[in-house]
Design a protein around this motif. Structure first.
Motif, mmCIF file in Angstrom:
data_model
loop_
_atom_site.group_PDB
_atom_site.id
_atom_site.type_symbol
_atom_site.label_atom_id
_atom_site.label_comp_id
_atom_site.label_asym_id
_atom_site.label_seq_id
_atom_site.Cartn_x
_atom_site.Cartn_y
_atom_site.Cartn_z
ATOM 1 N N TYR A 157 52.549 52.559 49.792
ATOM 2 C CA TYR A 157 52.623 52.673 51.252
ATOM 3 C C TYR A 157 53.248 53.989 51.705
ATOM 4 O O TYR A 157 53.245 54.297 52.896
ATOM 5 C CB TYR A 157 53.413 51.510 51.838
ATOM 6 C CG TYR A 157 52.683 50.186 51.799
ATOM 7 C CD1 TYR A 157 51.312 50.113 51.612
ATOM 8 C CD2 TYR A 157 53.385 48.991 51.961
ATOM 9 C CE1 TYR A 157 50.646 48.904 51.577
ATOM 10 C CE2 TYR A 157 52.730 47.764 51.935
ATOM 11 C CZ TYR A 157 51.367 47.732 51.735
ATOM 12 O OH TYR A 157 50.704 46.519 51.704
ATOM 13 N N ALA A 158 53.816 54.761 50.781
ATOM 14 C CA ALA A 158 54.369 56.070 51.134
ATOM 15 C C ALA A 158 53.310 57.165 51.036
ATOM 16 O O ALA A 158 53.608 58.337 51.285
ATOM 17 C CB ALA A 158 55.550 56.407 50.235
ATOM 18 N N LEU A 159 52.085 56.786 50.679
ATOM 19 C CA LEU A 159 50.988 57.745 50.559
ATOM 20 C C LEU A 159 50.005 57.554 51.712
ATOM 21 O O LEU A 159 49.898 56.466 52.282
ATOM 22 C CB LEU A 159 50.258 57.546 49.236
ATOM 23 C CG LEU A 159 51.090 57.696 47.959
ATOM 24 C CD1 LEU A 159 50.252 57.317 46.747
ATOM 25 C CD2 LEU A 159 51.600 59.126 47.819
ATOM 26 N N ASP A 160 49.272 58.609 52.014
ATOM 27 C CA ASP A 160 48.233 58.449 53.033
ATOM 28 C C ASP A 160 47.004 57.808 52.407
ATOM 29 O O ASP A 160 46.922 57.614 51.191
ATOM 30 C CB ASP A 160 47.888 59.780 53.706
ATOM 31 C CG ASP A 160 47.410 60.841 52.721
ATOM 32 O OD1 ASP A 160 46.776 60.475 51.709
ATOM 33 O OD2 ASP A 160 47.672 62.029 52.953
ATOM 34 N N SER A 161 46.035 57.489 53.231
ATOM 35 C CA SER A 161 44.870 56.732 52.767
ATOM 36 C C SER A 161 44.059 57.489 51.723
ATOM 37 O O SER A 161 43.423 56.880 50.860
ATOM 38 C CB SER A 161 43.967 56.376 53.959
ATOM 39 O OG SER A 161 43.551 57.542 54.647
ATOM 40 N N THR A 162 44.097 58.816 51.743
ATOM 41 C CA THR A 162 43.293 59.591 50.783
ATOM 42 C C THR A 162 43.846 59.484 49.367
ATOM 43 O O THR A 162 43.103 59.590 48.392
ATOM 44 C CB THR A 162 43.238 61.075 51.192
ATOM 45 O OG1 THR A 162 44.580 61.567 51.290
ATOM 46 C CG2 THR A 162 42.545 61.240 52.546
ATOM 47 N N ASP A 163 45.166 59.300 49.252
ATOM 48 C CA ASP A 163 45.773 59.194 47.921
ATOM 49 C C ASP A 163 45.937 57.750 47.457
ATOM 50 O O ASP A 163 46.339 57.508 46.313
ATOM 51 C CB ASP A 163 47.162 59.858 47.923
ATOM 52 C CG ASP A 163 47.075 61.374 47.867
ATOM 53 O OD1 ASP A 163 46.064 61.886 47.355
ATOM 54 O OD2 ASP A 163 48.018 62.031 48.342
ATOM 55 N N TYR A 164 45.648 56.801 48.318
ATOM 56 C CA TYR A 164 45.930 55.391 48.024
ATOM 57 C C TYR A 164 45.182 54.921 46.777
ATOM 58 O O TYR A 164 45.767 54.292 45.894
ATOM 59 C CB TYR A 164 45.547 54.536 49.229
ATOM 60 C CG TYR A 164 46.044 53.119 49.168
ATOM 61 C CD1 TYR A 164 47.351 52.806 49.525
ATOM 62 C CD2 TYR A 164 45.207 52.072 48.779
ATOM 63 C CE1 TYR A 164 47.817 51.494 49.482
ATOM 64 C CE2 TYR A 164 45.664 50.767 48.726
ATOM 65 C CZ TYR A 164 46.968 50.485 49.085
ATOM 66 O OH TYR A 164 47.429 49.197 49.042
ATOM 67 N N VAL A 165 43.889 55.212 46.700
ATOM 68 C CA VAL A 165 43.084 54.765 45.560
ATOM 69 C C VAL A 165 43.573 55.424 44.275
ATOM 70 O O VAL A 165 43.742 54.762 43.242
ATOM 71 C CB VAL A 165 41.586 55.064 45.786
ATOM 72 C CG1 VAL A 165 40.797 54.812 44.508
ATOM 73 C CG2 VAL A 165 41.045 54.215 46.921
ATOM 74 N N ASN A 166 43.826 56.725 44.311
ATOM 75 C CA ASN A 166 44.291 57.415 43.115
ATOM 76 C C ASN A 166 45.631 56.875 42.636
ATOM 77 O O ASN A 166 45.875 56.761 41.436
ATOM 78 C CB ASN A 166 44.410 58.917 43.400
ATOM 79 C CG ASN A 166 43.056 59.596 43.445
ATOM 80 O OD1 ASN A 166 42.248 59.453 42.533
ATOM 81 N ND2 ASN A 166 42.796 60.330 44.519
ATOM 82 N N ALA A 167 46.498 56.521 43.570
ATOM 83 C CA ALA A 167 47.805 55.985 43.194
ATOM 84 C C ALA A 167 47.684 54.667 42.455
ATOM 85 O O ALA A 167 48.469 54.379 41.543
ATOM 86 C CB ALA A 167 48.666 55.804 44.441
ATOM 87 N N MET A 168 46.694 53.861 42.810
ATOM 88 C CA MET A 168 46.504 52.565 42.155
ATOM 89 C C MET A 168 46.106 52.722 40.693
ATOM 90 O O MET A 168 46.327 51.819 39.884
ATOM 91 C CB MET A 168 45.462 51.749 42.907
ATOM 92 C CG MET A 168 45.890 51.353 44.314
ATOM 93 S SD MET A 168 44.611 50.461 45.214
ATOM 94 C CE MET A 168 44.631 48.899 44.341
ATOM 95 N N TYR A 169 45.532 53.856 40.344
ATOM 96 C CA TYR A 169 45.054 54.058 38.969
ATOM 97 C C TYR A 169 45.921 55.018 38.165
ATOM 98 O O TYR A 169 45.754 55.115 36.948
ATOM 99 C CB TYR A 169 43.608 54.582 39.002
ATOM 100 C CG TYR A 169 42.614 53.538 39.438
ATOM 101 C CD1 TYR A 169 42.011 52.693 38.516
ATOM 102 C CD2 TYR A 169 42.301 53.375 40.780
ATOM 103 C CE1 TYR A 169 41.119 51.722 38.914
ATOM 104 C CE2 TYR A 169 41.401 52.405 41.194
ATOM 105 C CZ TYR A 169 40.823 51.577 40.255
ATOM 106 O OH TYR A 169 39.946 50.605 40.661
ATOM 107 N N ALA A 170 46.840 55.720 38.811
ATOM 108 C CA ALA A 170 47.599 56.767 38.121
ATOM 109 C C ALA A 170 48.400 56.218 36.943
ATOM 110 O O ALA A 170 48.280 56.711 35.808
ATOM 111 C CB ALA A 170 48.523 57.474 39.114
ATOM 112 N N ALA A 171 49.237 55.211 37.180
ATOM 113 C CA ALA A 171 50.072 54.684 36.089
ATOM 114 C C ALA A 171 49.239 54.054 34.972
ATOM 115 O O ALA A 171 49.518 54.304 33.787
ATOM 116 C CB ALA A 171 51.087 53.684 36.644
ATOM 117 N N PRO A 172 48.203 53.234 35.276
ATOM 118 C CA PRO A 172 47.382 52.683 34.188
ATOM 119 C C PRO A 172 46.659 53.750 33.369
ATOM 120 O O PRO A 172 46.585 53.637 32.140
ATOM 121 C CB PRO A 172 46.381 51.781 34.926
ATOM 122 C CG PRO A 172 47.065 51.413 36.203
ATOM 123 C CD PRO A 172 47.857 52.621 36.578
#
Length: 930
Positions: free
Chosen positions: A548-563
């Motif tokens: 939630y600290a990211l904007d919508s453009t980074d939201y999808v990438n953030a969901m996959y970064a750690a995995p």
């Protein structure tokens, strides 16, 4: 179907040999048999002070039912809580809840084909409660009242339970189960029974079943926990020793092996995966009471771990099939099974089956490499050595499960030290040749049943049965090379030693007997020394922000970064190399990103503490994003979305989510286009680094029995050595305001004969005193559930269960949400919702008194909190909550009991009014289609 497979494969139990040396029983265990045949077990352990597990074990289930009694073994289990000789109707539940037990959690039961188990978890500091617990179990043996009024009320409850289990997916699940049961008596003795019997059975049939089968010779009393052995044994002899027994003979019903190979092809619109299950029935593995049987047990465990690891490794090579697994175990006391499961890509079915055959043939022809075997042996042995070293006192919950295995399966209970010696002795003998011979026994153990399932929309493109069978049978014709894996493992986790940070100050937290350590890079450490750590260190931390600290453009990438980073590796290590490096080392660290925060959790034994800190630093500062693995993840996600089917029920819940949370980039499902366009390899490491690469605003908790002076150099080097840097933790996501008017969502599209009811209420103002609010929420949630269950289930018999959830948060914005949900007969929906409304209004205006319930719930909360305080996880959560929610004091730890006792009925009536009367209701109902 895979979930069904996993739920059916219970604990492994293994075959006996009368020619082998018997295993020596754990000397702490008391196991004896009374003259009437009743067995009793007592295992004292004060791992958790003041808590005990008590169980009545009965070797009777649905198999013993006659045609007129189908479902009555399970029905009788229900009646055990509806009146016994010394506790009429619901007085039993009331008594136990007054003394700190909670129905469902601490007081429960289950019935299966072969067994019925009654379960109690009670506080053991009061002798009167212990005596009453023994009295309750004694009444269960021969004192159930089976009052006709209570029986009639319970019919509705059990029928509601049957209804709750109905779903369109049930047919494919039943096909899998029937394949395992292979037209045996089990097929006609479903535990839940059939509705015709449940509606119409005579009371005499229930009483006859009880009188015949609830016999001491078929029973055991099991006790484990903080108890006095002499007192418990004396009570068992007094309560149970004089009960008469007629020793009824149990008939054994077997399940035949498959006589020949055969293929079943199944499809319907609800099957989500294209899958091939390969099943071979075999004799059960049980009676682990001698050394030879234990060798079989250990070998089978090792083989299951090796095959799991082999297919996990192969999954990173982007195989043509989606996933595969092979395991061997029991699913009933009379039957075991070899099970292989392959999830296939619909457009590459034969290719996927062919590649699985190649991988399987490698196992059959060559077995496992020495490196694979030594890795698993070392891992298993180290894990067990750690248990022996750390678990000087075993847990009561673990011992009670072992007692059940002894009684129902014949598995001896041995001490951890004795078992460790057995493992060492066997591992010295078990080599690659021995394991290869065990693997190939599958060729001589009977026929196979091949179960192929897919969605009905794909049936036109599925190969014919003859083609499928030919592909399966092609295994013997395949020529394969030996499996090999070239792996380079660096000598050190880090190629350099980080520069030490500075400690700015150390502040005493006298309220919780801890220290607050401030580092110059912006990190804050909470160090708490505790004896319960048992030579172990727990390292965890968080930082506000998250997705939630990211904007919508980074939201999808953030969901996959750690995995993606997790499977790619860190620094000089690939994922496999890091796994290899850590063999025999207890250190583990996992980094995670959530919606409202990012963080990590890790732990190790004291001897591996430096590795733990190094591993944390490595994973925080040196992420990798492997291009091949990233594109595998991306391609699989795209394929998954392309194959995704949405049922009417899925659509209903999606619409309800939009009503409650709004329709935006955080709530809408991802699309193929979004994944293809927005998910970028070059974004993985930068986003990961944004969450984990700098120390500012990190709150790290250390729970250990080691002195701070020993850890301070590691803290300064590996946490203090994290880079400095500002990072915004402000939330950019702004949730939609809650609805300000009553809203209804009613759909008539269900495929099963039940209605699903969800009532949702939301407020966007939350008290700043979060600890008090959470206690109020817990109390109100429990009380409202009690009132709803008592009325809708116990009095009216309209539901099997009711779920009540009440929660509040400040992140990313203030929000409280309350949900009441249940499953029922469609004709009862209006009546039930009216009853719910009446109960809520009665609680608000005082027509319904709940002071008595409040006292019981308070007692349970206080008891649970005292027990939780004995665990390390309590402190990691409590410390995290304090800093995450900016608590003003530590009173929620120091004065918890005072806070609970200080909340009164008037306050909860006011809270009920705010939540459920003044707030607009979202009423969502999913009915069967007309």
């Amino acid at each position: 179907m895979k979930k069904v497979l996993l739920s059916l494969l219970l604990a492994l139990v293994f075959i006996t040999s009368c020619f082998s040396q018997q295993l020596e029983q754990d000397s702490v265990l008391v196991k004896k048999t009374l003259p009437n045949g009743l067995t009793y077990y007592i295992y004292p352990t004060d791992k958790v002070k003041g808590e005990g597990f008590f169980r009545l074990l009965v070797k009777v289930g649905s198999l013993q039912e006659s045609e007129k009694q189908r479902g009555l073994a399970h029905f009788l289990e229900h009646m055990a809580f509806n009146g016994i000789a010394h506790f009429e109707a619901n007085k039993l539940i009331d008594f136990l809840e007054r003394n700190g037990s909670k129905f469902g959690h601490d007081l429960n039961a289950h019935t299966s084909y072969h067994e019925t188990v009654y379960k109690l978890k009670i506080p053991t500091h009061k002798k009167s409660v212990l005596d009453s617990t023994m009295l309750i179990m004694s009444d269960w043996v021969d004192g159930m009242l089976l009052d006709s009024t209570e029986v009639e009320k319970e019919r509705g409850v059990v029928l509601s339970e049957w209804l709750s289990k109905q779903s369109p997916q049930a047919e494919s699940s039943m096909l899998f189960l029937n394949t395992l049961l292979n037209e045996s008596r089990y097929t006609d003795r479903r535990v839940i029974g059939d509705t015709a019997t449940l509606r119409n059975f005579k009371h005499k049939e229930l009483k006859d079943f009880y009188d015949k089968w609830y016999d001491p010779s078929l029973m055991a009393i099991a006790v484990s926990g903080d108890v006095d052995v002499a007192e418990i044994e004396e009570s068992i002899i007094e309560r149970f020793g004089s009960k008469p027994s007629v020793s009824p003979k149990l008939k054994t019903y077997g399940i035949q092996d498959y006589k020949a190979d055969s293929l079943i092809v199944y499809s319907d619109e609800w099957v989500k995966n294209t899958e091939l299950n390969i099943i071979q029935l075999r004799e059960p593995m049980r009676d682990v009471n001698n050394k030879q049987a234990y060798t079989h047990y250990l070998t089978r465990s090792l083989l299951n771990k090796l095959t799991e690891q082999r297919f996990a490794t192969l999954s990173y090579d982007n195989p043509i099939y989606k996933s595969a697994s092979i395991s061997i175990g029991n699913y009933l006391p009379v039957k075991g099974a070899y099970l292989a499961s392959i999830k296939l890509k619909p457009d590459q079915i034969l290719e996927g089956m062919g590649q699985f055959n190649q991988h399987y043939k490698q196992l059959l022809d060559y077995g496992f490499t020495n490196a694979e075997i030594e890795k698993e042996k070392t891992s298993m042995l180290h894990s067990f050595e750690t248990r022996v070293e750390k678990e000087s006192v075993p847990s009561a919950s673990g011992m009670i499960e072992q007692i059940q295995q002894d009684f129902f399966y014949g598995n001896s209970i041995v001490s951890l030290k004795s078992e460790l010696e057995l493992i060492r002795e066997n591992f010295a003998q078990i080599d690659s040749l021995y394991l290869l011979q065990e693997l190939n026994k599958v060729k001589n153990m009977g026929g196979f049943r091949y179960l192929f399932s897919t969605n009905e929309e794909l049936m036109d493109s599925i190969p014919s049965k003859e083609t499928l069978m030919a592909s399966i049978k092609n295994l013997e014709n395949i020529k394969v090379e030996r499996y090999s894996r070239n792996l380079e493992v660096p000598e050190n986790l880090l190629s350099y030693t980080p520069e030490e940070g500075k400690v700015l100050k150390i502040k005493e937290l006298l309220e919780i007997d801890a220290k607050e350590i401030y580092l110059d890079n912006g990190a804050k450490i909470i160090y708490k020394q505790t004896d319960s750590a048992e030579e172990k260190i727990i390292l965890s931390g968080f930082r506000k922000g998250g997705y939630y600290a990211l904007d919508s453009t980074d939201y999808v990438n953030a969901m996959y970064a750690a995995p993606v980073v997790s499977i790619s590796g860190y620094g000089s290590f690939s994922r496999e190399a890091l796994s290899e490096y850590l063999i025999g080392n207890s250190a583990k660290v996992q980094l995670l990103i959530d919606k409202t925060r990012s963080g990590f959790s890790g732990s190790s034994d004291n001897e591996d503490v430096e590795t733990l800190f190094e591993l944390f630093y490595l994973k925080s500062t040196e992420p990798r994003a492997d291009s091949t693995l990233f594109h595998q993840v991306k391609d699989r996600m795209v394929q998954s979305l392309e194959e995704r089917t949405q049922t009417p029920k899925d659509k209903f819940y999606e619409n309800l989510k939009y009503l409650v949370r709004g329709e935006d980039y955080t709530t809408k499902p991802q699309t193929v286009e979004q994944i293809q366009e927005n998910l970028k390899l070059e974004a993985m490491v930068p986003i990961y680094g944004k969450f984990f690469g700098v120390a500012n605003n990190y709150v790290v908790t250390i729970i250990t029995d080691k002195d701070l002076e020993e850890l301070l150099p590691l803290i300064k080097t590996y946490i203090g050595g994290l880079p400095k840097g500002d990072i915004s933790t402000d939330y950019k996501y702004d949730p939609r305001p809650v609805l300000d008017e009553e809203t209804a969502l009613v759909k008539r599209a269900g495929e099963s004969p039940k209605s699903i009811v969800s009532l949702v209420y939301q407020q966007n103002k939350v008290s700043r005193n979060i600890p008090k609010l959470e206690i109020e929420n817990e109390l109100l949630e429990s009380i409202l559930k009690l009132k709803l269950i008592n009325k809708l289930r116990e009095d009216l018999g309209l539901v099997y269960s009711v779920s009540v959830a009440i929660s509040s948060t400040q992140h990313p914005a203030p929000l409280s949400r309350q949900t009441i949900s249940l499953v029922c007969d469609p004709k009862d929906v209006d009546r039930i919702t009216k009853e719910i409304d009446l109960i809520i209004k009665g609680m608000v205006n005082g027509d319904i008194d709940f002071d008595d319930d409040l006292t019981k719930v308070k007692s349970n909360l206080i008891k649970v909190n005292k027990l939780k305080k004995q665990s390390n996880s309590y402190w990691t959560k409590a410390i995290r909550d304090y800093y995450f929610d900016d608590y003003s004091s530590w009173k929620f730890i120091q004065d918890y009991e005072e806070m609970v006792l200080g909340i009164n009925e008037k306050q909860l009536r006011k809270k009920t009014k705010k939540y459920f009367v003044k707030t607009p209701e979202v009423k969502a109902i999913f009915h069967p289609k007309p």
